[in-house]
Write an enzyme that holds these catalytic residues in place. Sequence first.
Site, PDB file in Angstrom:
ATOM      1  N   GLY A  32       2.066  11.844  -0.332  1.00 40.75           N
ATOM      2  CA  GLY A  32       3.088  11.959  -1.371  1.00 40.75           C
ATOM      3  C   GLY A  32       4.240  10.993  -1.154  1.00 40.75           C
ATOM      4  O   GLY A  32       4.108  10.012  -0.430  1.00 40.75           O
ATOM      5  N   HIS A  38       1.172   2.943  -2.769  1.00 43.74           N
ATOM      6  CA  HIS A  38       0.169   3.959  -3.103  1.00 43.74           C
ATOM      7  C   HIS A  38      -0.464   3.665  -4.465  1.00 43.74           C
ATOM      8  O   HIS A  38      -1.677   3.783  -4.648  1.00 43.74           O
ATOM      9  CB  HIS A  38       0.823   5.342  -3.182  1.00 43.74           C
ATOM     10  CG  HIS A  38       1.433   5.829  -1.904  1.00 43.74           C
ATOM     11  ND1 HIS A  38       2.786   5.979  -1.727  1.00 43.74           N
ATOM     12  CD2 HIS A  38       0.877   6.205  -0.733  1.00 43.74           C
ATOM     13  CE1 HIS A  38       3.033   6.440  -0.520  1.00 43.74           C
ATOM     14  NE2 HIS A  38       1.888   6.587   0.117  1.00 43.74           N
TER      15      HIS A  38
END
Length: 277
Positions: A32, A38
């Site tokens: 996260g 990402h």
Amino acid sequence: MLTICRDLAALRATTTKWRAKNLKVGLVPTMGALHAGHLSLIEGLRPHVDHIIVSIFVNPTQFAAHEDLDHYPRTEAADCEKVETFGADLAFIPTIGDMYPNGFATNLDVQGAACGLEADQRPHFFHGVATIVTKLFMQTQADVAIFGEKDYQQLLVIRQLVRDLNIPITILSGAIIRESDGLAMSSRNVYLSPEQRQIAGRLNLILSDLANSLAPAHQAETEARQALLDAGFSRVDYATIRDADTLATPSPTTTARRALIAARLGDVRLLDNMRAN
Ligand code: AMP
């Protein structure tokens, strides 16, 4: 439309439908606090699969007691928005109970690429990574998964794990995404003070000098170490040239080399790596 699954049953309900239609499933494992690094992995995976799962789980077994598990940045709502914008189909956000049910007593012991470098500083780390990543592979039954070169040793450990255990999954890698001054993006960069953030930008330049140095490796490594300390880094865990495939010390027969640095600014540990001469 993004589906959010918070337990294994919900995940399986969706993936079973995909598999029944013979669709290819891809996985992007993350902890996260998502940034452009990402998201580039989602983009890198997209041409290879029909559906993309992004997992978000801050894995306690890869943190030591003194590390930042409790303070690790958690930005779930924003993460889900980004994942949806980048066209992933499913966010898998399991609970601790699903990942580590009561009585959990199995841990993968990884050696080989998992020895040295990061493991010298964080002996627990790759056992935790290997265990959680294997669980995610089994839970999602993904055909393809993608990992960032940012965590280069981790990428090699995962390739080794998949090879050694014959896990039926293809591992892809994504290039390191950087800030404009070259600092590799990381969820932990938010910990840097403005002054530390200035210094952090030097890491990539010093790494580049190390990677391109024509001096003997040990001399280039010593110079890189000193340059980091001179720039204001408080500690250098390693600044080294290794065999890019095994992370062993390069030999005359080594064909591909990799420069890797881990250095600290106060409590913040920064990693970077690049292809070396
Ligand atoms: P993390 O959430 O830090 O566990 O990272 C999840 C995945 O994103 C790992 O495969 C990382 O290597 C990758 N990753 C993290 N930062 C970057 C970056 N700056 N560029 C590319 N990939 C990254």
